[in-house]
Motif scaffolding. Sequence first.
Motif, short mmCIF file in Angstrom:
data_model
loop_
_atom_site.label_atom_id
_atom_site.label_comp_id
_atom_site.label_asym_id
_atom_site.label_seq_id
_atom_site.Cartn_x
_atom_site.Cartn_y
_atom_site.Cartn_z
N ARG A 47 2.38 39.17 -33.37
CA ARG A 47 0.92 39.26 -33.52
C ARG A 47 0.48 40.71 -33.28
O ARG A 47 1.18 41.48 -32.64
CB ARG A 47 0.21 38.35 -32.50
N THR A 48 -0.69 41.05 -33.82
CA THR A 48 -1.28 42.37 -33.52
C THR A 48 -1.90 42.25 -32.13
O THR A 48 -2.72 41.36 -31.90
CB THR A 48 -2.37 42.69 -34.55
N VAL A 49 -1.45 43.08 -31.22
CA VAL A 49 -1.96 42.99 -29.84
C VAL A 49 -2.41 44.37 -29.38
O VAL A 49 -2.11 45.39 -30.01
CB VAL A 49 -0.85 42.48 -28.89
N THR A 50 -3.13 44.39 -28.27
CA THR A 50 -3.49 45.67 -27.62
C THR A 50 -2.54 45.82 -26.44
O THR A 50 -2.59 45.02 -25.51
CB THR A 50 -4.95 45.60 -27.11
N SER A 51 -1.65 46.81 -26.51
CA SER A 51 -0.69 46.97 -25.42
C SER A 51 -1.37 47.50 -24.17
O SER A 51 -2.21 48.39 -24.26
CB SER A 51 0.43 47.95 -25.82
N LEU A 52 -1.01 46.93 -23.03
CA LEU A 52 -1.49 47.46 -21.74
C LEU A 52 -0.33 48.10 -20.98
O LEU A 52 -0.39 48.33 -19.77
CB LEU A 52 -2.12 46.32 -20.92
N ASN A 53 0.76 48.37 -21.73
CA ASN A 53 1.87 49.10 -21.11
C ASN A 53 1.40 50.51 -20.73
O ASN A 53 0.44 51.02 -21.31
CB ASN A 53 3.05 49.21 -22.10
N GLY A 54 2.09 51.09 -19.75
CA GLY A 54 1.73 52.46 -19.39
C GLY A 54 1.69 52.61 -17.88
O GLY A 54 2.35 51.88 -17.15
N ASP A 55 0.87 53.55 -17.42
CA ASP A 55 0.77 53.81 -15.97
C ASP A 55 -0.27 52.89 -15.34
O ASP A 55 -1.42 52.86 -15.79
CB ASP A 55 0.40 55.28 -15.74
N TRP A 56 0.15 52.16 -14.33
CA TRP A 56 -0.75 51.29 -13.56
C TRP A 56 -0.76 51.80 -12.13
O TRP A 56 0.30 52.15 -11.58
CB TRP A 56 -0.26 49.83 -13.57
N HIS A 57 -1.95 51.82 -11.53
CA HIS A 57 -2.01 52.19 -10.11
C HIS A 57 -1.33 51.09 -9.29
O HIS A 57 -1.27 49.94 -9.72
CB HIS A 57 -3.47 52.31 -9.65
N TYR A 58 -0.79 51.46 -8.13
CA TYR A 58 -0.22 50.41 -7.30
C TYR A 58 -0.49 50.67 -5.82
O TYR A 58 -0.68 51.83 -5.40
CB TYR A 58 1.30 50.30 -7.53
N LEU A 59 -0.52 49.58 -5.07
CA LEU A 59 -0.66 49.62 -3.61
C LEU A 59 0.35 48.62 -3.04
O LEU A 59 0.49 47.51 -3.57
CB LEU A 59 -2.08 49.25 -3.18
N VAL A 60 1.05 49.04 -2.01
CA VAL A 60 2.03 48.17 -1.37
C VAL A 60 1.32 47.34 -0.31
O VAL A 60 0.52 47.87 0.47
CB VAL A 60 3.17 49.00 -0.75
N ASP A 61 1.57 46.05 -0.27
CA ASP A 61 0.94 45.13 0.69
C ASP A 61 2.04 44.55 1.57
O ASP A 61 2.50 43.44 1.38
CB ASP A 61 0.23 44.04 -0.12
N GLN A 62 2.46 45.39 2.55
CA GLN A 62 3.65 45.00 3.32
C GLN A 62 3.45 43.71 4.06
O GLN A 62 2.34 43.33 4.37
CB GLN A 62 4.00 46.12 4.31
N SER A 63 4.58 43.04 4.32
CA SER A 63 4.55 41.78 5.06
C SER A 63 3.72 41.94 6.34
O SER A 63 3.75 43.03 6.93
CB SER A 63 5.99 41.42 5.42
N PRO A 64 2.82 41.00 6.74
CA PRO A 64 2.66 39.67 6.15
C PRO A 64 1.75 39.64 4.93
O PRO A 64 1.31 38.57 4.51
CB PRO A 64 2.05 38.87 7.30
N ALA A 65 1.51 40.80 4.29
CA ALA A 65 0.76 40.84 3.03
C ALA A 65 -0.60 40.17 3.17
O ALA A 65 -0.94 39.25 2.43
CB ALA A 65 1.57 40.17 1.91
N HIS A 66 -1.37 40.66 4.08
CA HIS A 66 -2.68 40.02 4.31
C HIS A 66 -3.72 40.38 3.28
O HIS A 66 -4.81 39.83 3.27
CB HIS A 66 -3.16 40.33 5.74
#
Length: 624
Positions: A47-66
């Motif tokens: 299908r013709t799609v809009t790709s959202l591949n690329g750079d995404w921001h991220y944040l680590v939510d260390q255990s217990p991941a509140h």
Amino acid sequence: MIEPSNRSTALRLIPRNIATAFICLGLMLPAFGQQPFQTLLVGVDHRTVTSLNGDWHYLVDQSPAHALYTRNGAINDKSYAMNDHPNIVGKHNEEYDFSNAPTLKVPGDWNTQVPQLFNYEGVLWYQRDFDAQPKAGTRTFLHIGAANYRSHVWVNQKRVCDHEGGYSPFDCEVTAVLHAGSNFVVIAVDAARLIDGIPSVGIDWFNYSGITRDVSLVTVPEAFIDDYDIHLAHGLRFEPGNTELTGYVHVLDAPAGTSVTVDIPEAGAKATVKTNAEGNAPFSVKATKLILWSPESPKLYKVSLASGDDKLTDDIGFRDIRVDGTRILLNGKAIFLQGANMHAEAPIRGGRANTDQDVATIFSYLKDLNANFVRLCHYPHDERMTRTADRDGIMVWSEIPNWQGISFDKPEVYAKDVVMLNEMIRRDRNKASVILWSVSNETPNNPTRTKFLINLANEARRLDSTRPITSALNSAHIEGSTATLNDPFADALDVIGINEYIGWYSGAPEDADTMQWTLPQKPILMSEFGAEAKYGNHGATDQRWTEEQQVYVLQHQLAMLNKIPQVRGTIPWILMDFRSPTRNIPKLQDGYNRKGLISEDGKKKQAFELFQKVYKEHSVGKAE
Ligand code: GCU
């Protein structure tokens, strides 16, 4: 247990036991306006799609991941999903900010992108903005190719779906939450291994984590084609000259009587049918001319599907695969599978394999090996793998990750398994190259497991009656020079995979020379055998970890397999060395399972040449 009646809209397209599975998994979402809808769209890559591949921001939510889990373990919809920004000055509010956070490439495991995250198996949050121009009369889905292991997805602060399973795609409807202009998506991925997970906690491969496959936006008409099955009619026996194509097209939310067209111009086949009350439009049509798919001629046809405003053209091959006694028949002809196992790991660059280049390199190895078959272990791989197998004429064993011990005694785990089985079969049912569905690998031979897996094998048959069902068993009892398979689960299989490591984990390589196998009168695939060798490590044939000893073990194996009349395929463990957290002999393994015929950086070991020659000359095994 939530009464299904008031949730039926969202789940009606999911077979009852899957619906129950979703409910059991407590994956039901907080209501907001339109009920969130989650499914698996077939043929998205066409299908013709809009790709959202690329750079995404991220944040680590260390255990217990509140940030993700409230104190009682529920999903927290009011934290990072809000994508808020801290007041650096003024009244204290939030203490997170995606906009200034580092980025990760999507698709891609986080382990090989950020050294600090190499061994991280917890919660990580992804965020990116995207533009959208929703059009009236259309619906939009967020397609996620795979995310390991549990995912929770919000768009514009609204949770749109949750998913468990690291190796299958899922599609979340976002129509009701999208607006024109800038939007944002937040995805929390929890890579933690679970006792009741599939696979469970102890695995012999690296738990590459995160959003590991393509992400895109898919816009379709209000009623659209979400699933289809187009195959060569599969009667009680193979009929030479059979050109009848059959199956169904499912149009989501189409009123009964909606017209559907299946058009395959090159095969001279066209059918126009109507949907029933469930949106299903079964069809059957005779092709005027048909070349059947096989490794020698991997013919694919352009298959155009249309219904209302929706159109989709897929590339599909047609072939007949079945078992007859101890033979495997492809288009009525007995075949012998010359294969190799492969984990979804990228050659040379490492990490999860998910690019055209990764797949092209893997298939170039299979071609060089003169292989006609690959076991994609132990989970569904990127769809590029089965698409390439279709084009290159490589037959495929596809498997869900019931690897060794899982919680066979838990109905909720069985429910998860049924979801994963459905996802695997739904995504790849139209791939001619996929000739076997496997429901497990090396599971303990006990009644609870056997009951669980027999049910699952029958579920696979219910979903797809056109392919044999298999599994890899390591329950053969080897005593002295006799090897006997006494496993009731084998009775439920059409093709039996046997894993054994005579000469490596047990006994001496020469023991294979005199081994007498007692096996059922069914097609047997030696689904794993092998030995470890570090590339470039040389020595005598009795010196373990050397290339020479690896070849020596394999030569004795091949001689043994050549004597077992039911053996219809050899699948050495494994095409390429791969990362595994349990392989820690410094200087020899260094975190890699070294049973590859090729090193992780693409260097061919002597064992590669052994199989290259055996497969070229077809010198081991008989198709009948
Ligand atoms: C097992 C298992 C593989 C594993 C291999 C090995 O048979 O199925 O996942 O990697 O053996 O021990 O190398």
